[in-house]
Design an enzyme around this catalytic site. Structure first.
Site, short mmCIF file in Angstrom:
data_model
loop_
_atom_site.label_atom_id
_atom_site.label_comp_id
_atom_site.label_asym_id
_atom_site.label_seq_id
_atom_site.Cartn_x
_atom_site.Cartn_y
_atom_site.Cartn_z
N CYS A 89 0.82 -1.21 0.00
CA CYS A 89 0.00 0.00 0.00
C CYS A 89 0.85 1.27 0.00
O CYS A 89 0.34 2.36 -0.25
CB CYS A 89 -0.91 0.00 1.22
SG CYS A 89 -1.49 -1.65 1.66
N HIS A 339 -8.28 3.56 -3.37
CA HIS A 339 -6.92 3.23 -2.96
C HIS A 339 -6.25 2.33 -4.01
O HIS A 339 -6.12 1.13 -3.80
CB HIS A 339 -6.96 2.55 -1.58
CG HIS A 339 -5.62 2.17 -1.02
ND1 HIS A 339 -4.44 2.80 -1.38
CD2 HIS A 339 -5.28 1.21 -0.12
CE1 HIS A 339 -3.43 2.23 -0.71
NE2 HIS A 339 -3.91 1.26 0.03
#
Ligand SMILES: [Zn+2]
Lengths: 393, 179
Positions: A89, A339
């Site tokens: 991430c 995201h």
């Protein structure tokens, strides 16, 4: 060659984030289009180095060796350093950190950091498997663990230990969605979510509802970093990188000391503040990694914007919104923007650059921001990556 | 994780249903549509490789077939390591021994997967999962929790380790709530 010259982000741009009818490589082409549009003085020949933040192109697009692919798609011919950065991430910030280090060390003068992720697949179970293998695959993910149930357990413990409520979590999500309504590239730009609506959305992993979770998103972006001698060629308002910090410890959940006290983030943010010579009270704007509403709550606490256990109330009292102690996620955050793993860190840096230059919608413009902090967690919050920016002018 | 020595629990009798050897050939995809193959493609298979040809941790999986729940302990500093390892991360020695972990514990935190299942688990939702504090051990281990609906699950519930056999004969484990 200077060993300690200053480095700034001098501009960048983002593709539309969302469920996109484009391929991975097409997203990289779009990133090139927005980059050269956003930094008009940039010529491909200026770019000596390329860093590509991409978490899982092997699993999401069955494509490896993506750094030269991105160079071709964007029309770049890096001749000093070219590489891919993978940190799940935080892959986008990892690309920026490597570009920063290269320029600071004198190995690069003008570098581009790109983030690309294409997460929406014909079979989303495969995409979920890709997310599962970010965790300790044979020992944790094999039981079915992905991010939502992990952060759900974090939320459950935070509620038990500190009295945090679903309403306080919804306050985080409501704030970030409202900012996203002023950000045209956000996945949820046109979707309205108030607190009442958020609390009626279905559970994904109790106690977390759909609105507490960031989405699987397709998107890309790119920023330019330049050495101090080159900065003025590209911008009048550089975002100077003044500090950074990073920390990694456990991987398997059994080796996480506490679900709710993120000591790795506290350590990394202390290093970021120390290297920048500022403290939490100096930060005007913070891009924090709100992959889940509970993440942002704990990040306020671990970084020191509020005390331990006070994060839920901090959000509910509006202290992280416009006019509060620190404006957190005026971009719309991961909750509002989506995201796309590798692109998220790039999007946060674009936001800092645009906020410093007063280039964003007035509904999310922080008044005269001077200091910004950017944070990404990755995996099960077992890595924390932070950068501190100061507005130049 | 502290270095406390884990209580060695008595061996259980081997289960009567003997698991197939872990070197079994992957099953062919069934002709009938909609059925899952016994084994997903290797790079979508979340479960660990367990045969001695593939891993030095094969004794862990053999232990599951005998009703044991094992891990490794460093002979030098006495640390009980999870997951099992072949080199101690503190002493950097491979002088490790297999020890039995407690097979009972309490739920420390839990949730349920109601959506977003990885490949192969789509038909198994909702799935309760949680972190379990093993009795008399500093270890908090993550796993699937069987035998309870998520709405009825509570922190503090007692669970025990339950080994099970995958369709292709490999062994794995979950927790089961005990009354
Ligand atoms: Zn040792």
């Amino acid at each position: 060659m200077s060993g300690s010259r200053e480095v700034a982000v001098v501009g960048g741009g983002l593709t539309k984030f969302g469920v996109r009818g484009v391929t991975w490589a097409e997203l990289a082409q779009e990133a090139g289009e927005v980059l050269f549009r956003s930094v008009p003085n940039l010529r491909a020949a200026d770019v000596d180095s390329l860093f590509v933040g991409a978490a899982e192109p092997e699993r999401f697009a069955f494509q490896s060796h993506v750094a030269p692919l991105v160079a071709e798609q964007m029309g770049l011919a890096p001749h000093r350093i070219v590489q891919r950065n993978e940190l799940a991430c935080a892959s986008g910030q990892s690309a920026i950190r490597s570009a920063y280090a290269a320029i600071r060390a004198g190995l690069s003068d003008v570098a581009v950091a790109v983030g690309v992720e294409k997460m929406n697949l014909p079979d989303m179970a495969e995409a979920n498997s890709a997310m599962a293998c970010v965790l300790d695959r044979p020992w944790d993910a094999a039981h079915g663990l992905t991010a939502p149930p992990f952060f759900a357990m974090v939320a459950q413990r935070h509620m038990l230990e500190h009295g945090t409520t679903e309403e306080q979590l919804a306050a985080v999500s409501e704030k970030n969605h409202r900012f996203a309504n002023a950000n045209p590239v956000a996945q949820f730009y046109e979707k309205r979510f108030d607190r009442e609506k958020l609390l009626r959305l279905p559970m994904v992993a109790p106690p977390l509802r759909l609105g507490d979770c960031s989405s699987m998103t397709d998107g890309a972006g790119a920023v330019v970093l330049a050495a101090e001698e080159r900065v003025r060629e590209f911008t009048d308002v550089p975002a100077w990188i003044r500090g950074s910090g990073q920390y990694a410890d456990f991987h398997n959940l059994a080796n996480m000391a506490s679900l709710t006290d993120w000591t790795g983030l506290t350590r990394a943010s202390r290093e970021a503040f120390r290297s920048a010579g500022i403290g939490p009270g100096d930060v005007d704007l913070a891009e924090l990694h709100d992959c889940f509403s509970i993440s942002e709550v704990i990040e306020y606490e671990a970084i020191g914007f509020c005390g331990p256990g006070e994060g839920g109330q901090f959000a509910a009292d509006g202290r992280s919104g416009l006019g509060g102690d620190v404006v957190v996620n005026p971009r719309g955050g991961l909750l509002g923007c989506g995201h796309p793993l590798g692109a998220t860190g790039i999007a946060q840096a674009v936001e800092v650059s645009d906020q410093f230059a007063h280039r964003v919608d007035p509904a999310r413009q922080v008044p005269d921001p001077e200091w910004a902090m950017v944070h990404n967690l990755s995996g099960s919050a077992n890595v924390h990556s932070l950068m501190v920016y100061e507005r130049g002018g | 994780m502290s270095g406390a020595v884990v209580e060695v629990v008595p061996r259980k009798r081997p289960r009567s249903r003997k698991a197939k050897p872990s070197t079994a050939e992957p099953a062919q995809a069934p002709a009938a549509s909609g059925d899952r193959p016994a084994r997903l493609p290797y790079l979508l298979d979340l479960y660990p490789a367990e045969s001695p040809a593939q891993t030095r941790l094969a004794p862990f999986f053999d232990g599951l077939r005998e009703g044991r729940f094992l891990t490794t302990r460093c002979r030098k500093d006495g640390r009980v390591l999870w997951p099992p390892r072949i080199v101690c991360p503190t002493c950097h020695t491979s002088d490790l021994e297999w020890v039995d972990l407690p097979q009972t514990g309490r739920i420390y935190a839990f949730s349920a997967i109601l959506a977003g299942a990885p490949s192969g688990l789509e038909g198994e939702l909702p799935r309760v999962v949680g972190l379990v504090e093993l009795d008399g051990s500093p270890l908090r281990i993550f796993g699937r929790i069987q035998g309870v609906e998520w709405a009825a699950c509570r922190i503090g519930m007692r669970v025990r380790i339950e080994p099970f056999e995958l369709p292709d004969g490999r062994a794995y484990y979950a927790f089961r709530v005990v009354s």
